[in-house]
Design a protein around this motif. Structure first.
Motif, PDB file in Angstrom:
ATOM      1  N   ALA A  75       1.176  -1.253   0.074  1.00 44.73           N
ATOM      2  CA  ALA A  75      -0.218  -0.064  -0.163  1.00 44.73           C
ATOM      3  C   ALA A  75       0.888   1.237   0.272  1.00 44.73           C
ATOM      4  CB  ALA A  75      -0.905  -0.059   0.727  1.00 44.73           C
ATOM      5  N   TRP A  76       1.787   1.104   0.238  1.00 47.18           N
ATOM      6  CA  TRP A  76       2.550   2.302   0.671  1.00 47.18           C
ATOM      7  C   TRP A  76       3.163   2.509  -0.283  1.00 47.18           C
ATOM      8  CZ3 TRP A  76       3.583   6.606   3.125  1.00 47.18           C
ATOM      9  CH2 TRP A  76       5.289   7.100   4.078  1.00 47.18           C
TER      10      TRP A  76
ATOM     11  N   PRO B 141       9.425   3.504  -2.275  1.00 53.31           N
ATOM     12  CA  PRO B 141       9.908   2.935  -2.350  1.00 53.31           C
ATOM     13  C   PRO B 141       9.363   2.130  -1.762  1.00 53.31           C
ATOM     14  CG  PRO B 141      11.853   4.626  -2.107  1.00 53.31           C
ATOM     15  CD  PRO B 141      10.673   5.095  -1.740  1.00 53.31           C
ATOM     16  N   ARG B 142       9.312   0.487  -1.635  1.00 49.10           N
ATOM     17  CA  ARG B 142       8.835  -0.089  -1.193  1.00 49.10           C
ATOM     18  C   ARG B 142       9.332  -1.089  -0.001  1.00 49.10           C
ATOM     19  NH1 ARG B 142       7.829  -5.687   0.550  1.00 49.10           N
ATOM     20  NH2 ARG B 142       5.597  -6.347  -0.343  1.00 49.10           N
ATOM     21  N   PRO B 143       9.374  -0.802   1.819  1.00 44.91           N
ATOM     22  CA  PRO B 143      10.088  -0.566   2.349  1.00 44.91           C
ATOM     23  C   PRO B 143      10.477  -2.509   2.214  1.00 44.91           C
ATOM     24  CG  PRO B 143       8.056  -0.082   3.324  1.00 44.91           C
ATOM     25  CD  PRO B 143       7.884  -0.320   1.907  1.00 44.91           C
TER      26      PRO B 143
ATOM     27  N   SER C 138      18.594   3.877  11.685  1.00 39.27           N
ATOM     28  CA  SER C 138      17.891   4.343  10.904  1.00 39.27           C
ATOM     29  C   SER C 138      18.357   5.470   9.541  1.00 39.27           C
ATOM     30  CB  SER C 138      15.818   5.387  10.381  1.00 39.27           C
ATOM     31  OG  SER C 138      15.891   5.795   9.756  1.00 39.27           O
ATOM     32  N   THR C 139      18.341   4.696   7.896  1.00 38.86           N
ATOM     33  CA  THR C 139      19.411   6.498   6.882  1.00 38.86           C
ATOM     34  C   THR C 139      18.372   6.453   6.119  1.00 38.86           C
ATOM     35  OG1 THR C 139      19.809   4.655   5.919  1.00 38.86           O
ATOM     36  CG2 THR C 139      21.300   5.183   7.890  1.00 38.86           C
ATOM     37  N   SER C 140      17.175   6.341   5.690  1.00 40.20           N
ATOM     38  CA  SER C 140      15.935   6.015   5.128  1.00 40.20           C
ATOM     39  C   SER C 140      15.344   7.530   5.379  1.00 40.20           C
ATOM     40  CB  SER C 140      14.754   4.400   4.847  1.00 40.20           C
ATOM     41  OG  SER C 140      14.498   5.039   4.280  1.00 40.20           O
TER      42      SER C 140
ATOM     43  N   PHE D 155       6.570   6.281   6.638  1.00 40.40           N
ATOM     44  CA  PHE D 155       5.817   4.933   7.254  1.00 40.40           C
ATOM     45  C   PHE D 155       5.630   4.215   8.142  1.00 40.40           C
ATOM     46  CE2 PHE D 155       6.986   0.168   6.690  1.00 40.40           C
ATOM     47  CZ  PHE D 155       5.669   0.267   6.183  1.00 40.40           C
ATOM     48  N   ARG D 156       6.768   5.298   9.248  1.00 44.19           N
ATOM     49  CA  ARG D 156       5.873   4.322  10.732  1.00 44.19           C
ATOM     50  C   ARG D 156       4.906   5.771  11.293  1.00 44.19           C
ATOM     51  NH1 ARG D 156       5.705   6.679  15.781  1.00 44.19           N
ATOM     52  NH2 ARG D 156       6.113   8.554  15.447  1.00 44.19           N
TER      53      ARG D 156
END
Length: 213
Positions: free
Chosen positions: A7-8, A14-16, A184-186, A192-193
């Motif tokens: 869904a994201w 970009p897909r996680p 985290s670097t993204s 997304f969270r």
């Protein structure tokens, strides 16, 4: 989680990349420096462990989802079970559980069986699995007559059915916390969270049997 990632991605992101394992294993990987942006735990203690190590971003830990604990059996077994009669129902059979010493589903299951006065009777018949899906697989294959899993696991498998539901007060509340990691670097990590915690995000999980918190 795959459905949420899809869904994201449909929103143009970009897909996680998803990594699935027992919460205990994931927490240890995070502590060892594995590259990750978000951590979702199947219980509070493993998130507490990661937080005590100073590995999560302050203010990003949030209650995410809840679940229920059930007893499953192969779909070919027509019998329902009164939990008080579980030891007798097992006979010489096996009870599959995620490892009750470290994996959340197993810890919840052991606590529930202890509260119901059943643990000492069934413990010798327990087959310990590395995670809850592995426990489910034992029941799916007929290698265990019964298994203790989450309601969502039971609903995900056409090969098992729910034989009994553990009382909610027989174990601590099943809560899945979510947090962003300091490693985290993204740039998509925080958005997304936020998406996972939104009404739209949570609705994806409720379709699979989770309860929003």
């Amino acid at each position: 989680m795959n459905a949420a990632a899809d869904a994201w991605a449909r929103k143009g992101h970009p897909r996680p990349v998803l990594s699935f394992a027992a919460s205990s294993a994931l927490a240890r990987q995070v502590a060892a420096g594995a590259p990750a942006d978000l951590f979702v735990s199947a219980d509070e203690p493993w998130m507490d462990d990661v937080e005590r190590r100073g590995l999560i971003v302050a203010g990003t830990r949030a209650p995410f989802l809840g679940n229920r604990l059930v007893l499953v059996t192969p779909r070919s077994n027509p019998a329902n079970v009164a939990l008080g009669n579980l030891a007798a129902a097992l006979g010489n059979g096996r009870l599959a559980m995620a490892d009750p010493d470290s994996v959340p589903a197993g810890k919840y299951g052991k606590a529930a069986l202890e509260k119901l006065g059943l643990w000492s009777a069934v413990a010798p018949k327990v087959v310990r699995a590395e995670n809850v899906r592995a426990a489910l697989a034992f029941v799916e294959r007929g290698a265990a007559q019964y298994g203790v899993v989450y309601l969502t696991d039971a609903r995900a498998s056409p090969k098992v059915r729910v034989a009994a539901t553990f009382p909610a007060d027989s174990h601590s509340p099943i809560r899945y916390p979510l947090a962003r990691l300091k490693a985290s670097t993204s740039p998509d990590a925080e958005p997304f969270r936020a998406f996972l915690l939104s009404r739209e995000g949570r609705s994806i999980f409720t379709r699979f049997g989770f309860s929003p918190l």
